[in-house]
Design an enzyme around this catalytic site. Sequence first.
Site, PDB file in Angstrom:
ATOM      1  N   ASN A 114      -7.018  88.729 -17.973  1.00 23.41           N
ATOM      2  CA  ASN A 114      -7.100  88.433 -16.539  1.00 23.41           C
ATOM      3  C   ASN A 114      -6.000  87.440 -16.187  1.00 23.41           C
ATOM      4  OD1 ASN A 114      -8.272  88.287 -13.878  1.00 23.41           O
ATOM      5  ND2 ASN A 114      -9.170  86.319 -14.449  1.00 23.41           N
ATOM      6  N   HIS A 116      -5.471  84.256 -13.526  1.00 26.22           N
ATOM      7  CA  HIS A 116      -6.223  83.394 -12.631  1.00 26.22           C
ATOM      8  C   HIS A 116      -5.254  82.385 -12.017  1.00 26.22           C
ATOM      9  CE1 HIS A 116      -9.745  81.365 -11.049  1.00 26.22           C
ATOM     10  NE2 HIS A 116      -9.174  80.218 -11.386  1.00 26.22           N
ATOM     11  N   SER A 143      -2.777  81.093 -15.003  1.00 27.76           N
ATOM     12  CA  SER A 143      -3.128  81.273 -16.416  1.00 27.76           C
ATOM     13  C   SER A 143      -3.427  82.742 -16.667  1.00 27.76           C
ATOM     14  CB  SER A 143      -4.394  80.479 -16.768  1.00 27.76           C
ATOM     15  OG  SER A 143      -4.294  79.135 -16.369  1.00 27.76           O
ATOM     16  N   ASP A 152     -13.895  82.874 -16.014  1.00 34.42           N
ATOM     17  CA  ASP A 152     -12.655  82.086 -16.072  1.00 34.42           C
ATOM     18  C   ASP A 152     -12.642  81.080 -17.226  1.00 34.42           C
ATOM     19  OD1 ASP A 152     -11.820  83.449 -13.788  1.00 34.42           O
ATOM     20  OD2 ASP A 152     -12.634  81.924 -12.440  1.00 34.42           O
TER      21      ASP A 152
HETATM   22  C1  GAR Z   1      -3.632  86.844  -7.485  1.00 34.26           C
HETATM   23  O1  GAR Z   1      -3.202  85.595  -7.014  1.00 34.26           O
HETATM   24  C2  GAR Z   1      -4.555  86.663  -8.672  1.00 34.26           C
HETATM   25  O2  GAR Z   1      -4.195  85.595  -9.506  1.00 34.26           O
HETATM   26  C3  GAR Z   1      -5.859  86.382  -7.987  1.00 34.26           C
HETATM   27  O3  GAR Z   1      -5.889  87.259  -6.883  1.00 34.26           O
HETATM   28  C4  GAR Z   1      -4.550  87.527  -6.460  1.00 34.26           C
HETATM   29  C5  GAR Z   1      -4.360  89.018  -6.451  1.00 34.26           C
HETATM   30  O4  GAR Z   1      -3.130  89.364  -5.883  1.00 34.26           O
HETATM   31  N1  GAR Z   1      -6.964  86.603  -8.868  1.00 34.26           N
HETATM   32  C6  GAR Z   1      -8.089  85.906  -8.830  1.00 34.26           C
HETATM   33  O5  GAR Z   1      -8.293  85.018  -8.033  1.00 34.26           O
HETATM   34  C7  GAR Z   1      -9.116  86.298  -9.879  1.00 34.26           C
HETATM   35  N2  GAR Z   1     -10.159  85.338  -9.942  1.00 34.26           N
HETATM   36  P1  GAR Z   1      -2.505  90.804  -6.092  1.00 34.26           P
HETATM   37  O6  GAR Z   1      -3.577  91.819  -5.691  1.00 34.26           O
HETATM   38  O7  GAR Z   1      -1.335  90.832  -5.166  1.00 34.26           O
HETATM   39  O8  GAR Z   1      -2.121  90.930  -7.542  1.00 34.26           O
END
Ligand code: GAR
Length: 207
Positions: A114, A116, A143, A152
Site C-alpha cells: 500500500n 500511505h 510510505s 496502516d
Molecule cells: C494518494 O495520495 C494515496 O497515497 C492515498 O490516496 C491518494 C490516491 O490518489 N491513499 C490513502 O490515503 C490510503 N489510505 P490516486 O488515486 O491519484 O493514486
Amino acid sequence: MTIAPPRKRVGVLISGRGSNMVSLAEAAQAQGYPAEIALVISNIPDVAGLERAREFGIATATVDHRAFNRDREAFERAIDEVLRVNQIDLIVLAGFMRILTPWFVTRWEGRMINIHPSLLPLFKGTHTHRQALEAGVSEHGCSAHFVVPELDAGPVILQAKVPVLPGDDEETLAQRVLVEEHKLYPAALAEVASGRARLEGGAVIRG
Ligand code: GAR
C-alpha cells in the site's frame, strides 16, 4: 545470455483518479522492470482511474462494494476471484479506500503493498495532510509498506520526505507529497517484485 525471470503480474486496486496507478503503469513500460500491471480493479464504477488504465491497454474490472450488502468478506471473495482468474501474483493498493478484513490480508500476506500519504507510523487513517498541519511538523511525506491486518501498521519498504512550508494548506501539501508518491511507489514495487524486499516474520528483509 542471461534469461530474465518472468515479470510478476500485478493487480492494482483503486477507488478514484488513479494517479499512482498511472505512475506504476508508466514505470512498468521500462525494459527490465520486474512487474507488469496486468489488471486494475475499482470498487467504485466509472472512476477516472479505470479509463486511464484502459488507455494503457490494461484489463479493468469493477467490484462494487455496495452490491454486497455490507458483507465485507463476500466483497473480498469477489475481488479474490477476479485476481485468481487473471493469475495475479501481487496486489498494489493505490488509493483503495476500503478497509480489508484479516481474512483477505492474511491470504495475500507478503504479496500486497500500500502507499500511505504520511511518514508512518505518524498520521494513520484519513486526512493525513490535515493531521500533519495540525501537528505542526516541519517534515511530511509518504510510505510504501506491506499490508498487515492492522490498518496502516505494516512494515515500511520505502519512505520519501517533503518539507512543510509556511503558508501550506492541505492541498499544497498533498500535491507536494503526491509528486514523491509517484516516484516512491514504482521503486517500492520493483523491490518487492524482484524479491529484493520481502516480508518475513513481520519485518522487511532485504537482499
Ligand atoms: C494518494 O495520495 C494515496 O497515497 C492515498 O490516496 C491518494 C490516491 O490518489 N491513499 C490513502 O490515503 C490510503 N489510505 P490516486 O488515486 O491519484 O493514486
